[in-house]
Design a protein around this motif. Sequence first.
Motif, PDB file in Angstrom:
ATOM      1  N   PRO A  13       7.891  -1.619  13.020  1.00 38.15           N
ATOM      2  CA  PRO A  13       8.994  -1.097  12.201  1.00 38.15           C
ATOM      3  C   PRO A  13       8.562   0.196  11.492  1.00 38.15           C
ATOM      4  CG  PRO A  13       7.997  -3.009  11.142  1.00 38.15           C
ATOM      5  CD  PRO A  13       7.378  -2.883  12.505  1.00 38.15           C
ATOM      6  N   ALA A  14       9.495   1.032  11.144  1.00 40.56           N
ATOM      7  CA  ALA A  14       9.213   2.298  10.463  1.00 40.56           C
ATOM      8  C   ALA A  14       8.653   2.030   9.070  1.00 40.56           C
ATOM      9  CB  ALA A  14      10.486   3.125  10.372  1.00 40.56           C
ATOM     10  N   ILE A  15       7.785   2.922   8.596  1.00 38.70           N
ATOM     11  CA  ILE A  15       7.193   2.779   7.269  1.00 38.70           C
ATOM     12  C   ILE A  15       8.249   3.132   6.228  1.00 38.70           C
ATOM     13  CG2 ILE A  15       5.438   3.679   5.704  1.00 38.70           C
ATOM     14  CD1 ILE A  15       3.709   4.219   8.137  1.00 38.70           C
ATOM     15  N   SER A  16       8.360   2.280   5.228  1.00 37.51           N
ATOM     16  CA  SER A  16       9.341   2.507   4.175  1.00 37.51           C
ATOM     17  C   SER A  16       8.824   3.572   3.201  1.00 37.51           C
ATOM     18  CB  SER A  16       9.592   1.202   3.417  1.00 37.51           C
ATOM     19  OG  SER A  16      10.423   1.452   2.316  1.00 37.51           O
ATOM     20  N   THR A  17       9.650   4.552   2.930  1.00 39.04           N
ATOM     21  CA  THR A  17       9.278   5.611   1.981  1.00 39.04           C
ATOM     22  C   THR A  17      10.043   5.463   0.668  1.00 39.04           C
ATOM     23  OG1 THR A  17      10.951   7.078   2.924  1.00 39.04           O
ATOM     24  CG2 THR A  17       8.691   7.245   3.802  1.00 39.04           C
ATOM     25  N   ALA A  18      10.553   4.312   0.398  1.00 33.30           N
ATOM     26  CA  ALA A  18      11.337   4.093  -0.819  1.00 33.30           C
ATOM     27  C   ALA A  18      10.483   4.219  -2.080  1.00 33.30           C
ATOM     28  CB  ALA A  18      12.004   2.728  -0.769  1.00 33.30           C
ATOM     29  N   SER A  19       9.221   3.847  -2.020  1.00 29.87           N
ATOM     30  CA  SER A  19       8.381   3.907  -3.222  1.00 29.87           C
ATOM     31  C   SER A  19       7.665   5.246  -3.375  1.00 29.87           C
ATOM     32  CB  SER A  19       7.346   2.788  -3.184  1.00 29.87           C
ATOM     33  OG  SER A  19       6.486   2.975  -2.088  1.00 29.87           O
TER      34      SER A  19
END
Length: 160
Positions: A13-19
């Motif tokens: 899955p794609a890396i989350s950049t929310a943080s």
Amino acid sequence: MSKFKKKKSGDLPAISTASLPDIVFMLLFFFMVATTMRETTLMIQNDLPFADQVEKLQKKDLVMYIYAGKPSARYQSQFGTEARIQLNDKFADIGDIKQFILQEKESKREELQNKLTTSLKVDQETNMGLVSDIKYELRKAEAYRINYTTRTGDAAQNMQ
């Protein structure tokens, strides 16, 4: 027939950049708090003398600095080669010291005004007469706590 279908591809899955914005602002805040800005630009030659019994000042926010020495090469054409006094970012005369001390005292809270220390950063080549004049003006301004800033080392090195 099944109700659930399984994905057959094994892609990650794609890396989350929310943080990411949180981390950037946390680093920005850290560097804003931890960075100190230079208070004055030194306009004189300030080769401090050596001393072997040195104590470090505890609260540097309660220290007023008076610099004395010959103007640096950049300012010699304008101010000459005679030893001068520097208060904050400008050259001053002996008579300006009392006003400088009073302004610094007024900028502090009332309970801290009697705890202010005046630190003299005097070049080792400066005439002692100038230092005596500075001390006399400090007495007139009722600034009795005086500190001489030096380098750590053997005092005999001052004779060389």
